[in-house]
Design a protein around this motif. Structure first.
Motif, mmCIF file in Angstrom:
data_model
loop_
_atom_site.group_PDB
_atom_site.id
_atom_site.type_symbol
_atom_site.label_atom_id
_atom_site.label_comp_id
_atom_site.label_asym_id
_atom_site.label_seq_id
_atom_site.Cartn_x
_atom_site.Cartn_y
_atom_site.Cartn_z
ATOM 1 N N GLN A 130 43.446 51.572 49.592
ATOM 2 C CA GLN A 130 42.043 51.227 49.295
ATOM 3 C C GLN A 130 41.328 51.078 50.638
ATOM 4 O OE1 GLN A 130 42.620 51.135 45.059
ATOM 5 N NE2 GLN A 130 40.757 51.152 46.241
ATOM 6 N N MET A 138 33.759 47.839 49.682
ATOM 7 C CA MET A 138 35.062 47.480 49.130
ATOM 8 C C MET A 138 35.296 48.342 47.890
ATOM 9 S SD MET A 138 34.512 43.837 47.207
ATOM 10 C CE MET A 138 33.573 43.771 45.669
ATOM 11 N N THR A 144 39.930 46.054 43.368
ATOM 12 C CA THR A 144 40.254 44.662 43.718
ATOM 13 C C THR A 144 40.886 43.940 42.531
ATOM 14 O OG1 THR A 144 38.099 43.734 43.061
ATOM 15 C CG2 THR A 144 38.287 44.532 45.339
ATOM 16 N N THR A 148 45.417 44.139 42.170
ATOM 17 C CA THR A 148 45.905 42.760 42.275
ATOM 18 C C THR A 148 46.799 42.400 41.093
ATOM 19 O OG1 THR A 148 43.875 42.213 43.445
ATOM 20 C CG2 THR A 148 45.184 40.363 42.647
ATOM 21 N N CYS A 160 43.561 45.957 50.644
ATOM 22 C CA CYS A 160 42.093 46.001 50.565
ATOM 23 C C CYS A 160 41.428 45.545 51.862
ATOM 24 C CB CYS A 160 41.585 45.142 49.402
ATOM 25 S SG CYS A 160 41.958 45.823 47.778
#
Ligand code: CAA
Length: 258
Positions: A130, A138, A144, A148, A160
């Motif tokens: 990423q 982002m 994200t 995760t 990230c």
């Protein structure tokens, strides 16, 4: 319109195959490509003869992310008004099983697209990451959140925040990838896996997908309750009777998707 310009769409028996095809941009995901993937998936979802879909890219890249050249000049109101990237979620909300067959780069939106699929099979050449932070943004297509949940906070945070790429072995160890196969066997393996899934009862496979996905969206107690209800409902299908009769009679089942 049935013509596709950025993807190739084929049917192999009961398997739908989508090949991302913008080689000049390492399959960067522009709005046309995402629209075409959604249109192809609409077709496969509506086709009762299709039991599983494979999404793949090239030897060099599954997809190197959202198209940076298309995104570059976007403003906040523009991305807000068009609800930029939300249409990608349609891949995650499909009901038939989807396999991502990943060789080479699966970066940014490419990694996120793979994570929207149900199973990731990786060539030993696959590289996941990423890297959005290096562009001053982002992940914006679930990276994200899905990363995760899949690999845990430590590794997701590191990937990230640094933008580093991880190889296929590390991705398998982290639980992102179901299996790593030699690059020259990737498509063959993915199609074989898809064929196996497509040979099952379609409604049962769909209910199984729905139930596994529940594990990501709810508490354990609610998930178990959901599973139990769906499991009980399966006894109302002809395919349950057929599957169990076939076992007892020592023959192959002939599922009727009923
Ligand atoms: N968008 C647009 N074009 C891209 C692209 C992308 N994400 N990735 C690669 N390309 C283009 C390059 O611009 C280049 O085009 P030109 O020949 O016209 O210059 C062509 O594809 C080949 O790329 P490279 O020459 O860079 O190939 P390489 O082998 O040297 O490097 C790479 C490969 C490391 C993957 C490098 O291309 C790269 O870093 N790409 C960008 C990766 C990235 O940052 N992805 C995240 C995008 S942001 C995002 O996805 C947001 C989100 O969450 C949805």
């Amino acid at each position: 319109a049935t013509a596709y310009e950025t993807i190739l769409v084929e049917t192999r028996g009961k398997v739908g195959l989508i090949t991302l095809n913008r080689p000049q941009a390492l399959n960067a995901l522009n709005s046309q490509l995402v629209g075409e993937v959604n249109r192809a998936l609409d077709g496969f979802e509506a086709d009762p003869g299709i039991g599983c879909v494979v999404i793949t890219g090239s030897e060099k890249a599954f997809a190197a992310g959202a198209d940076i050249k298309e995104m570059q000049a976007k403003t906040f109101p523009q991305s807000y008004l068009e609800d930029f990237i939300t249409s990608w979620d349609r891949v995650a909300n499909r009901r038939k099983p989807i396999i991502a067959a990943v060789a080479g780069f699966a970066l940014g939106g490419g990694c996120e697209l793979a994570m929207m699929c149900d199973i990731i099979l990786a060539a030993d050449t696959a590289k996941f990451g990423q890297p959005e932070i290096k562009l001053g943004v982002m992940p914006g297509a679930g990276g994200t959140q899905r990363l995760t949940r899949i690999v845990g906070k430590a590794k997701a945070m590191e990937l990230c925040l640094t933008g580093r790429m991880m190889g296929a072995e590390e991705a398998e160890r982290a639980g992102l990838v179901a299996r790593v196969v030699p690059a020259d066997k990737l498509l063959e393996d993915a199609l074989k896996t898809a064929e196996t899934i497509a040979s099952m009862s379609l409604p049962i496979a769909m209910m199984t997908k729905e139930s596994v996905n529940r594990a990501y969206e709810t508490t354990l107690a609610e998930g178990i309750r959901f599973e139990r209800r769906v499991f009980h409902a399966m006894f109302a299908t002809a395919d349950q009777k057929e599957g169990m009769a076939a076992f007892v009679e020592k023959r192959a089942p002939a599922f009727k998707n009923a």
